[in-house]
Design a protein around this motif. Structure first.
Motif, PDB file in Angstrom:
ATOM      1  N   THR A 301     -77.362  25.479  26.108  1.00 40.92           N
ATOM      2  CA  THR A 301     -78.716  25.180  26.588  1.00 40.92           C
ATOM      3  C   THR A 301     -78.671  24.316  27.843  1.00 40.92           C
ATOM      4  O   THR A 301     -79.471  24.501  28.769  1.00 40.92           O
ATOM      5  N   GLU A 302     -77.737  23.371  27.886  1.00 39.08           N
ATOM      6  CA  GLU A 302     -77.619  22.506  29.056  1.00 39.08           C
ATOM      7  C   GLU A 302     -77.195  23.317  30.284  1.00 39.08           C
ATOM      8  O   GLU A 302     -77.733  23.130  31.388  1.00 39.08           O
ATOM      9  N   ARG A 305     -80.185  25.532  31.452  1.00 41.43           N
ATOM     10  CA  ARG A 305     -81.218  24.764  32.163  1.00 41.43           C
ATOM     11  C   ARG A 305     -80.780  24.509  33.605  1.00 41.43           C
ATOM     12  O   ARG A 305     -81.599  24.549  34.537  1.00 41.43           O
ATOM     13  N   LEU A 319     -82.158  31.343  27.621  1.00 39.41           N
ATOM     14  CA  LEU A 319     -82.532  30.055  27.030  1.00 39.41           C
ATOM     15  C   LEU A 319     -83.577  30.257  25.941  1.00 39.41           C
ATOM     16  O   LEU A 319     -83.534  29.591  24.889  1.00 39.41           O
ATOM     17  N   TYR A 332     -90.547  29.729  27.863  1.00 42.88           N
ATOM     18  CA  TYR A 332     -89.497  30.298  28.728  1.00 42.88           C
ATOM     19  C   TYR A 332     -89.551  31.829  28.725  1.00 42.88           C
ATOM     20  O   TYR A 332     -89.298  32.479  29.744  1.00 42.88           O
TER      21      TYR A 332
END
Length: 539
Positions: A301-302, A305, A319, A332
């Protein structure tokens, strides 16, 4: 081959029994020839063979009855030399023509069945029904599979018979032959790759992989992930690659970590690092160098992003998948659809197009989403738009059941709309649509009949490796439909399609090899092989 083996005798059998078996063999051969006249030449050779085998035993019996001859060393040495030559001449290239094969198979089949196997009609031999206490059925099936060169399948049959050391030896022999055949097919595939003939490489690689060749499996994985020489399917390709990597393929490991480096989220940083280490432990120089650079092991997820911040539209979709069923994921997802991300468009198209959810059902919105995705070349969207042109009870255009002239005009128009979308998909490279387009042109519905166009699309489908396309293209070549007649090309295409499992091609090959064609001699053994492969006369 020993004369006793030829005649299916034990060491205790008498010359009288040998004569009875000789006659039984001859009757069996002649009965088969009455059913299959094309087998007559080979049958005559085999009849001559059993007669020569009986003559060897007869000479041996004469020697035994005259004890004085046995006391002459020079005579005995010459007699033994001649007998060895006579028995060596009993070997043959037909099925069970070698001593080790015949000796193994003889106890499991009666003479009529053995004669059919020798003459190439193994598919007509019944093995019986397997049960826990009938392991001889597995052995018989294994023998028939060996005759057809299906070593891996034969090995699996023999694996079920753990009580016989002879069968276990046969299992090992089949495994060895499968490995040898797999390596030969792999090298054939690599030769195609060197010529950039990826379509030609697919078939030998897939055969080699079926035989357990791990590097061929790795090549299939690479081809399937990238859609090179075949249809693209990332999930299937990754399964191939991971299986090959687990079996020790450094190449499969490399492809997996490189896919991660290219941004494929299905291969995480942790997985890529693990495969890279596995390859490095084998001394792979690229793996050692790649490990020095390190892998991004941050949460997915990091990383996503960060990519969204860099303008990566696909990262919006990925995501949303990672976040699961949450309000943030929905946000999203909507952003991805607004940006024209194909996966998000398909998601909303299916959501709005599902009548089972009346609170969301909106066919106009569904069509709009499908069209947006279709404009970007999405095969699934294009084909779905074609299918949505039909009413729920309408058959697709390739499954019409009535005379084209009798089809109601409104249904014909819907079929024409569906065809136009399928043609667009075919023009974009959709292999599954090509065969339907070819059939439409060949049968003249819902477009004008045009065998040249039919042949064109069947050829493109065949070139892409589609088994039905190969069969259809072979049919056009055989019957000079939309092209000049070319029986050699038809035979090649039928063979490739049959080996890929296409039943229609198997039936054509059975017909061709049973009777022969101009320039193609009858071949009962091959006809029998394809009858067997098609499941005819097989328990």
């Amino acid at each position: 081959m020993h004369a006793e083996t030829v005649l299916k005798l034990t060491m205790q059998d008498t010359l009288q029994q040998a004569a009875q078996n000789r006659d039984a063999w001859i009757r069996a051969y002649r009965e088969i020839v009455s059913e299959h006249p094309a087998a007559e030449d080979l049958a005559e050779q085999l009849i001559d063979r059993v007669q020569r085998a009986y003559a060897v035993l007869e000479e041996r019996e004469t020697l035994r009855s005259d004890g004085s001859l046995c006391q002459d060393p020079a005579y005995m040495e010459e007699f033994i030399r001649q007998e060895e030559q006579q028995e060596a001449a009993l070997d043959g290239t037909f099925p069970l023509g070698r001593e080790e094969d015949a000796a193994f198979a003889l106890p499991y089949f009666p003479i009529p069945d053995l004669a059919r196997i020798q003459l190439g009609f193994a598919a007509q031999v019944h093995t019986g029904t397997y049960s826990e206490y009938a392991q001889d059925v597995l052995v018989r099936k294994g023998i028939l599979l060996e005759v057809l060169g299906q070593w891996k399948e034969a090995e699996r049959c023999y694996q079920g018979v753990s009580t016989s050391s002879v069968v276990q030896q046969r299992e090992f022999a089949c495994r060895t032959k499968a490995q040898e055949q797999g390596e030969a097919l792999y090298q054939k595939g690599m030769a195609c790759v060197e010529q950039l003939d990826w379509d030609g490489a697919w078939y030998p690689f897939s055969q080699a992989a079926d035989l357990g060749h791990r590097e061929a499996l790795a090549e299939l994985g690479f081809m399937t992930v990238y859609g090179t020489g075949c249809g693209r399917c990332i999930e299937e390709g990754l399964d191939y690659l991971r299986t090959a990597a687990k079996q020790g393929s450094a190449y499969a490991c490399q492809v997996l970590w490189e896919l991660h480096d290219e941004g494929l989220r299905d291969v995480t940083g942790a997985e890529a690092q693990a495969w890279c280490r596995a390859a490095a432990e084998q001394g792979n120089a690229k793996a050692l160098a790649r490990l020095e650079d390190g892998f991004d092991l941050r949460p997915v997820t990091e990383i996503l992003r960060e990519r969204i911040g860099q303008g990566d539209v696909d990262a919006l979709w990925y995501l949303a998948q990672e976040l699961g069923d949450t309000q943030e994921a929905a946000g999203y997802m909507q952003q991805a659809a607004d940006a024209g991300q194909v996966d998000a468009l398909l998601f909303y198209a299916e959501l709005y197009g599902d009548p089972a959810q009346p609170e969301l059902y909106d066919p106009v919105k569904a069509d709009a989403c499908y069209r947006q995705a279709a404009e970007q070349g999405c095969e699934k969207a294009i084909l779905t738009l074609g299918d949505r042109a039909l009413h729920r009870e309408d058959p697709p255009f390739w499954n019409r059941t009535e005379d084209p002239a009798a089809v109601p005009e409104d249904l014909r128009q819907r079929h024409r709309t569906q065809f136009d979308w399928y043609l667009k998909a075919a023009q974009g490279g959709c292999v599954s649509a090509m065969s339907h387009v070819a059939a439409a042109y060949h049968y003249g519905y819902p477009v004008e009949q045009d065998d040249r166009q039919a042949f064109l699309w069947a050829s493109r489908s065949a070139d892409a490796g589609d088994s039905y396309g190969m069969y259809a293209c072979g049919y056009f070549y055989e019957h000079a439909l939309g092209c000049e007649q070319d029986l050699s090309a038809a035979l090649l295409l039928y063979t490739r399609a049959a080996e890929a499992g296409e039943l229609g091609a198997m039936y054509r090959l059975i017909d061709i090899y049973e009777t022969g064609r101009k320039g193609i001699p009858a071949d009962p053994a091959k006809a029998s092989r394809y009858r067997f492969a098609a499941g005819m006369n097989w328990d």
